[in-house]
Design a protein around this motif. Structure first.
Motif, PDB file in Angstrom:
ATOM      1  N   ASP A 130       0.866  -1.177   0.000  1.00 28.41           N
ATOM      2  CA  ASP A 130       0.000   0.000   0.000  1.00 28.41           C
ATOM      3  C   ASP A 130       0.909   1.235   0.000  1.00 28.41           C
ATOM      4  OD1 ASP A 130      -1.920   1.875   0.214  1.00 28.41           O
ATOM      5  OD2 ASP A 130      -2.810   1.121   2.071  1.00 28.41           O
ATOM      6  N   ASN A 131       1.114   1.818  -1.191  1.00 25.36           N
ATOM      7  CA  ASN A 131       2.069   2.926  -1.279  1.00 25.36           C
ATOM      8  C   ASN A 131       1.587   4.166  -0.537  1.00 25.36           C
ATOM      9  OD1 ASN A 131       0.012   3.580  -2.949  1.00 25.36           O
ATOM     10  ND2 ASN A 131       1.226   3.768  -4.814  1.00 25.36           N
ATOM     11  N   GLY A 132       0.275   4.349  -0.431  1.00 24.76           N
ATOM     12  CA  GLY A 132      -0.225   5.485   0.337  1.00 24.76           C
ATOM     13  C   GLY A 132       0.138   5.375   1.806  1.00 24.76           C
ATOM     14  N   LYS A 133      -0.039   4.200   2.375  1.00 27.04           N
ATOM     15  CA  LYS A 133       0.325   3.987   3.774  1.00 27.04           C
ATOM     16  C   LYS A 133       1.825   4.078   3.966  1.00 27.04           C
ATOM     17  CE  LYS A 133      -0.213   0.635   7.528  1.00 27.04           C
ATOM     18  NZ  LYS A 133      -0.784  -0.688   7.909  1.00 27.04           N
ATOM     19  N   ALA A 134       2.595   3.515   3.026  1.00 24.05           N
ATOM     20  CA  ALA A 134       4.059   3.557   3.138  1.00 24.05           C
ATOM     21  C   ALA A 134       4.579   4.990   3.054  1.00 24.05           C
ATOM     22  CB  ALA A 134       4.683   2.701   2.040  1.00 24.05           C
ATOM     23  N   LEU A 135       4.015   5.789   2.133  1.00 25.05           N
ATOM     24  CA  LEU A 135       4.438   7.189   2.024  1.00 25.05           C
ATOM     25  C   LEU A 135       4.052   7.988   3.263  1.00 25.05           C
ATOM     26  CD1 LEU A 135       3.608   7.960  -1.718  1.00 25.05           C
ATOM     27  CD2 LEU A 135       5.865   7.910  -0.672  1.00 25.05           C
ATOM     28  N   GLY A 136       2.859   7.719   3.811  1.00 25.61           N
ATOM     29  CA  GLY A 136       2.443   8.421   5.023  1.00 25.61           C
ATOM     30  C   GLY A 136       3.351   8.129   6.201  1.00 25.61           C
ATOM     31  N   ILE A 137       3.701   6.851   6.372  1.00 28.71           N
ATOM     32  CA  ILE A 137       4.614   6.491   7.468  1.00 28.71           C
ATOM     33  C   ILE A 137       5.980   7.129   7.260  1.00 28.71           C
ATOM     34  CG2 ILE A 137       5.813   4.557   8.549  1.00 28.71           C
ATOM     35  CD1 ILE A 137       3.346   2.843   7.946  1.00 28.71           C
ATOM     36  N   LEU A 138       6.461   7.151   6.017  1.00 29.72           N
ATOM     37  CA  LEU A 138       7.778   7.736   5.738  1.00 29.72           C
ATOM     38  C   LEU A 138       7.787   9.242   5.948  1.00 29.72           C
ATOM     39  CD1 LEU A 138      10.628   7.079   4.701  1.00 29.72           C
ATOM     40  CD2 LEU A 138       9.803   7.554   2.390  1.00 29.72           C
ATOM     41  N   LEU A 139       6.697   9.925   5.523  1.00 31.21           N
ATOM     42  CA  LEU A 139       6.660  11.387   5.657  1.00 31.21           C
ATOM     43  C   LEU A 139       6.568  11.832   7.109  1.00 31.21           C
ATOM     44  CD1 LEU A 139       4.302  12.399   2.692  1.00 31.21           C
ATOM     45  CD2 LEU A 139       6.760  12.744   2.858  1.00 31.21           C
ATOM     46  N   TYR A 140       5.804  11.114   7.910  1.00 30.95           N
ATOM     47  CA  TYR A 140       5.566  11.552   9.283  1.00 30.95           C
ATOM     48  C   TYR A 140       6.478  10.866  10.294  1.00 30.95           C
ATOM     49  CZ  TYR A 140       1.515  13.991   7.540  1.00 30.95           C
ATOM     50  OH  TYR A 140       0.689  14.838   6.843  1.00 30.95           O
ATOM     51  N   THR A 141       7.507  10.193   9.842  1.00 30.09           N
ATOM     52  CA  THR A 141       8.520   9.644  10.740  1.00 30.09           C
ATOM     53  C   THR A 141       9.903  10.196  10.401  1.00 30.09           C
ATOM     54  OG1 THR A 141       8.683   7.688   9.306  1.00 30.09           O
ATOM     55  CG2 THR A 141       7.235   7.536  11.233  1.00 30.09           C
ATOM     56  N   GLU A 142      10.411   9.807   9.237  1.00 31.93           N
ATOM     57  CA  GLU A 142      11.763  10.231   8.862  1.00 31.93           C
ATOM     58  C   GLU A 142      11.797  11.665   8.366  1.00 31.93           C
ATOM     59  OE1 GLU A 142      15.421   8.762   5.922  1.00 31.93           O
ATOM     60  OE2 GLU A 142      13.588   7.564   6.130  1.00 31.93           O
ATOM     61  N   TYR A 143      10.752  12.107   7.657  1.00 34.28           N
ATOM     62  CA  TYR A 143      10.725  13.447   7.078  1.00 34.28           C
ATOM     63  C   TYR A 143       9.719  14.344   7.798  1.00 34.28           C
ATOM     64  CZ  TYR A 143      13.291  11.322   3.228  1.00 34.28           C
ATOM     65  OH  TYR A 143      14.233  10.665   2.470  1.00 34.28           O
ATOM     66  N   LEU A 144       9.579  14.153   9.114  1.00 31.12           N
ATOM     67  CA  LEU A 144       8.621  14.953   9.866  1.00 31.12           C
ATOM     68  C   LEU A 144       9.046  16.413   9.940  1.00 31.12           C
ATOM     69  CD1 LEU A 144       6.091  15.120  11.598  1.00 31.12           C
ATOM     70  CD2 LEU A 144       7.490  14.514  13.584  1.00 31.12           C
ATOM     71  N   MET A 145      10.324  16.699  10.129  1.00 29.03           N
ATOM     72  CA  MET A 145      10.795  18.075  10.228  1.00 29.03           C
ATOM     73  C   MET A 145      10.606  18.855   8.922  1.00 29.03           C
ATOM     74  SD  MET A 145      11.877  20.398  12.183  1.00 29.03           S
ATOM     75  CE  MET A 145      12.328  19.434  13.625  1.00 29.03           C
ATOM     76  N   PRO A 146      10.973  18.305   7.744  1.00 32.87           N
ATOM     77  CA  PRO A 146      10.685  19.047   6.499  1.00 32.87           C
ATOM     78  C   PRO A 146       9.197  19.296   6.268  1.00 32.87           C
ATOM     79  CG  PRO A 146      12.335  17.354   6.103  1.00 32.87           C
ATOM     80  CD  PRO A 146      11.821  17.127   7.485  1.00 32.87           C
ATOM     81  N   ILE A 147       8.357  18.351   6.688  1.00 36.46           N
ATOM     82  CA  ILE A 147       6.906  18.545   6.533  1.00 36.46           C
ATOM     83  C   ILE A 147       6.438  19.700   7.415  1.00 36.46           C
ATOM     84  CG2 ILE A 147       4.666  17.511   7.032  1.00 36.46           C
ATOM     85  CD1 ILE A 147       5.815  16.507   4.478  1.00 36.46           C
ATOM     86  N   GLN A 148       6.936  19.789   8.635  1.00 40.26           N
ATOM     87  CA  GLN A 148       6.547  20.870   9.529  1.00 40.26           C
ATOM     88  C   GLN A 148       7.051  22.218   9.015  1.00 40.26           C
ATOM     89  OE1 GLN A 148       4.531  20.595  12.089  1.00 40.26           O
ATOM     90  NE2 GLN A 148       4.307  18.390  11.822  1.00 40.26           N
ATOM     91  N   ILE A 149       8.256  22.245   8.463  1.00 40.48           N
ATOM     92  CA  ILE A 149       8.794  23.493   7.910  1.00 40.48           C
ATOM     93  C   ILE A 149       7.962  23.955   6.712  1.00 40.48           C
ATOM     94  CG2 ILE A 149      10.793  24.526   6.768  1.00 40.48           C
ATOM     95  CD1 ILE A 149      12.562  22.725   8.476  1.00 40.48           C
TER      96      ILE A 149
END
Length: 216
Positions: A130-149
């Motif tokens: 499930d690429n949607g779930k995989a991308l969500g987990i990746l964005l909000y774990t490893e790339y959480l700081m860039p998302i917040q910025i």
């Protein structure tokens, strides 16, 4: 041919027809509507290719925001279509040349760029990812700081746009809502009794007296 392949060809045909009508429609509003149909068919094709995240983003971002904004802008603009058509044949050779180059490049990529032999083989019994779930987990774990910025930058841009629109200007006709709420009906209209400033003409008086004599 299975059902999935049939839907793929159906969505692809509608997509190509809508994309062709985008550049050939004479009415700009119709062109924008055909572009929205093109994006919807592209999102359906991506769903068939198990790219759920890209399909959802295309529907939410482009169909839900960008294309609606384009549609309102095109409808509010006073576009003179006759003036735009005058330079069509003048710019047609350049447009045809660029279109031919793009078509040849796309054909070269489609014919030689995708090889089924180089595709990785799936492990027997493995479940589809499930690429949607995989991308969500990746964005909000490893790339959480860039998302917040990025979210903070967008929030600052939105606040700045509102502040620039509602700043105090001399030509602004904005009214304080608290003043509007306190308005009473008696404050809106006032009847003033005024004396007659000019007497009625003699001709008007005679015309009014003639029907009275006839009635007698």
């Amino acid at each position: 041919m299975d059902v999935k392949t049939g839907f793929f060809y159906l969505f692809s045909v509608v997509l190509l027809f809508a994309a062709f009508r985008v550049v050939t429609a004479r009415n700009p509003v119709h062109a924008v509507l055909y572009l929205m149909l093109t994006f919807s068919q592209a999102s359906a094709v991506w769903l068939l290719l198990n790219a759920e995240f890209l399909a959802i983003v295309l529907v939410l971002v482009y169909l839900g925001a960008v294309m609606v904004l384009f549609l309102f802008v095109v409808m509010m603009l006073d576009i003179n279509i006759d003036t735009m058509r005058k330079g069509f044949w003048k710019n047609f050779p350049l447009a045809a040349t660029l279109g031919t180059i793009v078509a040849l490049e796309m054909a070269a990529v489609l014919l030689s760029g995708f090889r089924l032999s180089s595709a990785p083989a799936m492990v027997a019994g493995a479940l589809p990812v499930d690429n949607g779930k995989a991308l969500g987990i990746l964005l909000y774990t490893e790339y959480l700081m860039p998302i917040q910025i990025a979210a903070s930058i967008l929030l600052v841009a939105m606040i700045a746009a509102i502040a620039l629109t509602l700043r105090e200007r001399k030509d602004s006709k904005a009214i304080d809502p608290s003043i509007q709420v306190k308005v009473r009906a008696a404050d809106r209209m006032q009847l003033v009794k005024m004396d007659v400033t000019q007497a009625a003409p003699a001709r008007v008086a005679q015309t009014d007296a003639a029907p009275a004599e006839q009635s007698k």
